[in-house]
Design an enzyme around this catalytic site. Structure first.
Site, PDB file in Angstrom:
ATOM      1  N   LEU A  28     -22.406  -0.810  -2.871  1.00  0.00           N
ATOM      2  CA  LEU A  28     -23.280  -1.251  -2.002  1.00  0.00           C
ATOM      3  C   LEU A  28     -23.593  -0.375  -1.054  1.00  0.00           C
ATOM      4  CD1 LEU A  28     -22.558  -5.109  -1.943  1.00  0.00           C
ATOM      5  CD2 LEU A  28     -24.510  -4.069  -3.067  1.00  0.00           C
ATOM      6  N   VAL A  34     -18.673  -3.621   0.727  1.00  0.00           N
ATOM      7  CA  VAL A  34     -19.407  -2.542   0.264  1.00  0.00           C
ATOM      8  C   VAL A  34     -19.240  -2.530  -1.466  1.00  0.00           C
ATOM      9  CG1 VAL A  34     -20.130  -1.425   2.218  1.00  0.00           C
ATOM     10  CG2 VAL A  34     -18.046  -0.637   0.783  1.00  0.00           C
ATOM     11  N   ALA A  35     -18.355  -3.352  -1.989  1.00  0.00           N
ATOM     12  CA  ALA A  35     -17.954  -3.589  -3.296  1.00  0.00           C
ATOM     13  C   ALA A  35     -17.838  -2.122  -3.945  1.00  0.00           C
ATOM     14  CB  ALA A  35     -19.287  -4.030  -4.088  1.00  0.00           C
ATOM     15  N   LYS A  36     -16.741  -1.577  -3.417  1.00  0.00           N
ATOM     16  CA  LYS A  36     -16.504  -0.362  -4.056  1.00  0.00           C
ATOM     17  C   LYS A  36     -17.244   0.807  -3.863  1.00  0.00           C
ATOM     18  CE  LYS A  36     -12.987  -2.366  -7.244  1.00  0.00           C
ATOM     19  NZ  LYS A  36     -12.424  -2.425  -8.686  1.00  0.00           N
ATOM     20  N   GLY A  37     -18.103   0.857  -3.033  1.00  0.00           N
ATOM     21  CA  GLY A  37     -19.135   1.543  -2.606  1.00  0.00           C
ATOM     22  C   GLY A  37     -20.463   1.437  -3.479  1.00  0.00           C
ATOM     23  N   GLY A  46     -13.844  -5.862   0.915  1.00  0.00           N
ATOM     24  CA  GLY A  46     -14.636  -5.348  -0.031  1.00  0.00           C
ATOM     25  C   GLY A  46     -16.359  -5.518   0.033  1.00  0.00           C
ATOM     26  N   TYR A  98       0.720  -1.096   0.033  1.00  0.00           N
ATOM     27  CA  TYR A  98       0.049   0.106   0.126  1.00  0.00           C
ATOM     28  C   TYR A  98       1.022   1.336  -0.091  1.00  0.00           C
ATOM     29  CZ  TYR A  98      -3.873  -3.100   1.483  1.00  0.00           C
ATOM     30  OH  TYR A  98      -4.902  -4.263   1.477  1.00  0.00           O
TER      31      TYR A  98
END
Length: 303
Positions: free
Chosen positions: A205, A200-203, A198, A51
């Site tokens: 959800l 919320v699936a990249k936002g 993940g 990162y």
């Protein structure tokens, strides 16, 4: 906040963890966010040497000064970067893993790592050599336990058979139900916990998810399907939860999952994640509705 045992280890992790990849660039804001997460009851912090070329580990090292014993700290290795070379390259060798952990320890300003994870892996890796590296680090007291971060069924099976991993970090959400096909049951049977990334699936959800849907879609959903699902998902969700809280609750509803680690780049996102624990668990009717609305995705590669 509830804490769950991580596999067969002596580590008990908060059911909502803290994914550090999306920490803000401003160091003061990033440190504040980490400190706030701990104050709100999160004790499980996930990072990786990959990162931002180690910068996130350095930020965490500063943020955890005087607080190290309050957290279960996990980082990852296996991606090798050398100055002058173009990009990262995969290196699961014992020599590199044992070199990488020393650098992570320095950046994190700690003398041990609670959970050290292989950051990927392929079936063609020298798996026994990689396992030996982690086992030696355990014996040396440098790490307490180890796991892998993978979405490859063939790799996961090999580590289940050949190692003493306590966890597998994998992508899992309502939009990515691939782990449900076979991995979750296998890991549960072997007392190995899932760390769900993940959720919320990249936002997508989340309450603002319509704006997060790209023209490329997501996995085997196209843009139109996602837009339709978003509306139906919102109708079916409990009004006492935000969409992201329902998404996180979905991951936590499976007994194999010990912790979900949504990211947060600002305080409001962090608090929404944390407050998931104050919302009702998903009912059987909600789970059924989600299953009817979403696709039962399957792993098509790495069999």
């Amino acid at each position: 906040m509830n804490k769950n045992q991580l596999g067969s280890s002596d580590l008990y992790v908060s059911e909502i963890g803290f994914g550090s990849m999306s920490l803000p660039q401003n160091e003061k804001e990033a440190i504040y966010l980490v400190e706030k997460a701990i104050d709100e009851g999160i004790n499980f912090i996930d990072t990786a040497d990959l990162y931002d070329f180690g910068r996130i580990e350095e930020v965490l090292g500063k943020a955890l000064k005087g607080k190290r014993e309050k957290v279960i700290l996990t980082t990852k290795a296996g991606n090798h970067w050398e100055p002058g070379r173009d990009g990262w390259y995969w290196d699961p060798s014992k020599a590199y893993i044992k070199e990488a952990v020393k650098k992570s320890l320095m950046r994190l300003k700690t003398d041990y790592i609670d959970l050290y994870q292989l950051h990927g892996g392929t079936i063609d890796d020298p798996i026994d050599e990689t396992i030996d590296a982690f086992e030696e680090l355990k014996q040396e007291g440098v790490i307490r336990h180890y796991g892998i971060s993978s979405i490859r069924p063939n790799v996961i099976r090999e580590y289940v058979k050949r190692s003493t991993i306590v966890s597998v970090l994998m992508q899992y959400s309502i939009l990515d139900r691939r782990p449900e096909e076979e991995m979750l049951a296998l890991l549960k049977e072997n007392n190995i916990s899932v760390i769900a990334r993940g959720p919320v699936a990249k936002g997508i959800l989340s309450d603002g998810g319509l704006d997060k849907i790209s023209d490329r879609g997501f996995l085997d959903y196209n843009k139109d399907e996602l837009q339709q699902l978003f509306g139906e998902y919102k109708k079916a969700s409990d009004p006492n939860r935000s969409l992201s809280q329902t998404a996180i609750r979905y991951c936590l509803s499976h007994p194999a999952v010990a912790s979900a680690i949504p990211g947060a780049s600002k305080e409001s996102q962090l608090l929404e994640n944390v407050n998931t624990v104050n919302t009702p668990e998903l009912s059987s009717d909600e789970l059924k509705a989600i299953h009817n609305l979403s696709k039962a995705n399957t792993y098509k590669q790495h069999r």
